[in-house]
Scaffold this motif. Sequence first.
Motif, PDB file in Angstrom:
ATOM      1  N   LYS A   1       1.067  -0.809  -0.102  1.00  0.00           N
ATOM      2  CA  LYS A   1      -0.503  -0.222   0.008  1.00  0.00           C
ATOM      3  C   LYS A   1       1.099   1.612  -0.103  1.00  0.00           C
ATOM      4  CE  LYS A   1      -3.687   2.237   2.302  1.00  0.00           C
ATOM      5  NZ  LYS A   1      -4.243   2.474   4.237  1.00  0.00           N
ATOM      6  N   LEU A   2       0.748   2.244  -1.331  1.00  0.00           N
ATOM      7  CA  LEU A   2       1.306   3.008  -1.368  1.00  0.00           C
ATOM      8  C   LEU A   2       0.652   4.883  -1.145  1.00  0.00           C
ATOM      9  CD1 LEU A   2       4.112   2.406  -4.037  1.00  0.00           C
ATOM     10  CD2 LEU A   2       4.085   1.844  -2.138  1.00  0.00           C
ATOM     11  N   THR A   3       0.661   5.737  -0.071  1.00  0.00           N
ATOM     12  CA  THR A   3       0.357   6.227   0.777  1.00  0.00           C
ATOM     13  C   THR A   3       1.260   7.873   0.033  1.00  0.00           C
ATOM     14  OG1 THR A   3      -1.149   5.461   1.690  1.00  0.00           O
ATOM     15  CG2 THR A   3      -1.030   7.964   1.735  1.00  0.00           C
ATOM     16  N   PHE A   4       0.620   8.330  -1.420  1.00  0.00           N
ATOM     17  CA  PHE A   4       1.088   9.720  -1.766  1.00  0.00           C
ATOM     18  C   PHE A   4       0.928  10.898  -1.149  1.00  0.00           C
ATOM     19  CE2 PHE A   4       1.433   6.653  -4.774  1.00  0.00           C
ATOM     20  CZ  PHE A   4       3.061   6.025  -5.344  1.00  0.00           C
ATOM     21  N   ARG A   5       1.656  11.693  -1.330  1.00  0.00           N
ATOM     22  CA  ARG A   5       1.571  13.280  -0.956  1.00  0.00           C
ATOM     23  C   ARG A   5       0.686  13.462  -1.628  1.00  0.00           C
ATOM     24  NH1 ARG A   5       4.102  16.738  -4.102  1.00  0.00           N
ATOM     25  NH2 ARG A   5       6.415  16.306  -4.646  1.00  0.00           N
TER      26      ARG A   5
ATOM     27  N   GLU B   1     -13.422   9.624  -7.896  1.00  0.00           N
ATOM     28  CA  GLU B   1     -12.724  10.208  -8.017  1.00  0.00           C
ATOM     29  C   GLU B   1     -10.921   9.294  -7.398  1.00  0.00           C
ATOM     30  OE1 GLU B   1     -10.126  14.980  -6.121  1.00  0.00           O
ATOM     31  OE2 GLU B   1     -12.923  13.897  -5.831  1.00  0.00           O
ATOM     32  N   ARG B   2     -10.130   9.516  -7.711  1.00  0.00           N
ATOM     33  CA  ARG B   2      -8.924   8.847  -7.154  1.00  0.00           C
ATOM     34  C   ARG B   2      -8.529   9.490  -6.444  1.00  0.00           C
ATOM     35  NH1 ARG B   2      -4.774   8.730 -12.750  1.00  0.00           N
ATOM     36  NH2 ARG B   2      -6.087  10.733 -12.794  1.00  0.00           N
ATOM     37  N   LEU B   3      -8.148   8.816  -5.248  1.00  0.00           N
ATOM     38  CA  LEU B   3      -7.296   9.024  -3.909  1.00  0.00           C
ATOM     39  C   LEU B   3      -6.040   9.025  -4.596  1.00  0.00           C
ATOM     40  CD1 LEU B   3      -9.616   7.748  -1.372  1.00  0.00           C
ATOM     41  CD2 LEU B   3     -10.325   9.883  -2.761  1.00  0.00           C
ATOM     42  N   ASP B   4      -5.028   9.330  -3.339  1.00  0.00           N
ATOM     43  CA  ASP B   4      -3.719   9.417  -2.883  1.00  0.00           C
ATOM     44  C   ASP B   4      -3.129   8.182  -2.391  1.00  0.00           C
ATOM     45  OD1 ASP B   4      -3.548  12.113  -4.096  1.00  0.00           O
ATOM     46  OD2 ASP B   4      -3.225  12.974  -2.549  1.00  0.00           O
ATOM     47  N   THR B   5      -3.349   7.213  -2.824  1.00  0.00           N
ATOM     48  CA  THR B   5      -3.106   5.524  -2.555  1.00  0.00           C
ATOM     49  C   THR B   5      -3.018   4.880  -3.042  1.00  0.00           C
ATOM     50  OG1 THR B   5      -3.956   5.967  -0.213  1.00  0.00           O
ATOM     51  CG2 THR B   5      -3.742   3.682  -0.701  1.00  0.00           C
ATOM     52  N   MET B   6      -2.143   3.934  -4.011  1.00  0.00           N
ATOM     53  CA  MET B   6      -2.203   3.291  -4.743  1.00  0.00           C
ATOM     54  C   MET B   6      -1.975   1.616  -3.675  1.00  0.00           C
ATOM     55  SD  MET B   6       0.541   2.642  -8.116  1.00  0.00           S
ATOM     56  CE  MET B   6      -0.692   3.972  -9.018  1.00  0.00           C
ATOM     57  N   TRP B   7      -2.355   0.382  -4.459  1.00  0.00           N
ATOM     58  CA  TRP B   7      -1.946  -0.674  -4.282  1.00  0.00           C
ATOM     59  C   TRP B   7      -1.679  -1.935  -5.241  1.00  0.00           C
ATOM     60  CZ3 TRP B   7      -2.922  -2.203   0.929  1.00  0.00           C
ATOM     61  CH2 TRP B   7      -4.421  -2.358   1.630  1.00  0.00           C
ATOM     62  N   ILE B   8      -0.259  -2.078  -4.946  1.00  0.00           N
ATOM     63  CA  ILE B   8      -0.511  -2.905  -5.964  1.00  0.00           C
ATOM     64  C   ILE B   8       0.048  -5.052  -5.339  1.00  0.00           C
ATOM     65  CG2 ILE B   8       2.350  -3.647  -6.697  1.00  0.00           C
ATOM     66  CD1 ILE B   8       2.651  -0.282  -6.350  1.00  0.00           C
ATOM     67  N   ILE B   9      -0.265  -5.257  -6.472  1.00  0.00           N
ATOM     68  CA  ILE B   9      -0.665  -6.768  -5.885  1.00  0.00           C
ATOM     69  C   ILE B   9       0.215  -7.719  -7.090  1.00  0.00           C
ATOM     70  CG2 ILE B   9      -2.446  -8.950  -5.819  1.00  0.00           C
ATOM     71  CD1 ILE B   9      -3.814  -7.039  -4.405  1.00  0.00           C
TER      72      ILE B   9
ATOM     73  N   LEU C   1       6.161   9.843  -1.796  1.00  0.00           N
ATOM     74  CA  LEU C   1       5.149   9.788  -0.895  1.00  0.00           C
ATOM     75  C   LEU C   1       5.390  10.531   0.092  1.00  0.00           C
ATOM     76  CD1 LEU C   1       7.415   6.070  -0.905  1.00  0.00           C
ATOM     77  CD2 LEU C   1       4.823   6.431  -1.717  1.00  0.00           C
ATOM     78  N   GLU C   2       4.127  10.321   0.635  1.00  0.00           N
ATOM     79  CA  GLU C   2       3.568  11.032   2.254  1.00  0.00           C
ATOM     80  C   GLU C   2       4.783  11.314   3.095  1.00  0.00           C
ATOM     81  OE1 GLU C   2      -0.531  11.322   4.430  1.00  0.00           O
ATOM     82  OE2 GLU C   2       0.278   9.805   4.755  1.00  0.00           O
ATOM     83  N   ARG C   3       5.180   9.781   3.323  1.00  0.00           N
ATOM     84  CA  ARG C   3       6.160  10.593   3.983  1.00  0.00           C
ATOM     85  C   ARG C   3       7.622   9.724   4.074  1.00  0.00           C
ATOM     86  NH1 ARG C   3       2.504   6.916   6.129  1.00  0.00           N
ATOM     87  NH2 ARG C   3       2.797   5.111   6.419  1.00  0.00           N
ATOM     88  N   GLU C   4       8.620   9.726   4.362  1.00  0.00           N
ATOM     89  CA  GLU C   4      10.098   8.693   3.976  1.00  0.00           C
ATOM     90  C   GLU C   4       9.306   7.680   4.516  1.00  0.00           C
ATOM     91  OE1 GLU C   4      14.689   8.374   4.762  1.00  0.00           O
ATOM     92  OE2 GLU C   4      13.741  10.528   5.551  1.00  0.00           O
ATOM     93  N   GLY C   5      10.054   6.402   3.982  1.00  0.00           N
ATOM     94  CA  GLY C   5       9.145   4.919   4.016  1.00  0.00           C
ATOM     95  C   GLY C   5       8.284   4.372   4.075  1.00  0.00           C
ATOM     96  N   ALA C   6       7.597   5.372   3.504  1.00  0.00           N
ATOM     97  CA  ALA C   6       6.059   4.694   3.337  1.00  0.00           C
ATOM     98  C   ALA C   6       5.839   4.013   2.575  1.00  0.00           C
ATOM     99  CB  ALA C   6       5.511   6.086   2.930  1.00  0.00           C
ATOM    100  N   GLY C   7       6.851   4.018   1.797  1.00  0.00           N
ATOM    101  CA  GLY C   7       6.981   2.231   0.395  1.00  0.00           C
ATOM    102  C   GLY C   7       8.110   1.535   0.538  1.00  0.00           C
TER     103      GLY C   7
END
Length: 240
Positions: free
Chosen positions: A115-119, A174-182, A222-228
């Motif tokens: 789960k990636l959360t972007f600013r 509407e697209r939000l600022d979170t992306m899921w990768i599977i 990314l929203e915060r360092e290490g979030a990815g």
Amino acid sequence: MASTTIQIIILSSNSTFDQPTTPAGKQWRKALDFLIACPGWSTIAWGRHHESPDQVTILTGWAGDVIPTFLSTHYSTFATLLEPLLAAPPDPPDATNLSGLVGPVFGKVMTTISKLTFRNLDEGERMIVGWACRQYPPELRLHAKREAEINGKARWNTGFSYDAKWAIDPSTGERLDTMWIISSYDDLETEEQVSKRTFLREGVLYGKNIKGILFQRVGPLLEREGAGELVYHLSWEIIT
């Protein structure tokens, strides 16, 4: 139109929720039975994280435009049923617009999920993220083809599936600022080989996170360092 919800929950330590005859197992089944009875339910897949067994990912497929109703009318009851099993209140599930999000887990032994959360992204930055996600699978397959030409071995070229989708507002689309990768794999060997080839091709030491490569150009977004940096491995239980 959103057609899948995805959620990570944190269980109480050493939970026996996956043992049907235990009190925790019976409570888990009660929660699932409620979810299955919700209007529009189609499929559910869930699995413990191998790295953190007290964390569980739940994917639920829905038929029709029913997710807004589920979230506004039924989700609070589902969360209440889960509460005796949890170490902390869960974040509400995200909705996605990928009808086949549950599909890649069928027939696959191992899955990685992120789960990636972007600013707050502007449209140009969203395009960069989307480009990075689209480039990863063909680049990986191209490397597999090169490997096969050299030594005749690239079984992992066809042994995995990959998808990445934005979370969306289920009411507005509407697209939000979170992306899921599977990413899902036929077996553990395939998963290991994909990881090795991916990391070595980029010159990164084996064991580094897959998103460190996939998002090397968009990490600053990314929203915060290490979030990815977190990738969870899991296998699935599926109810259809």
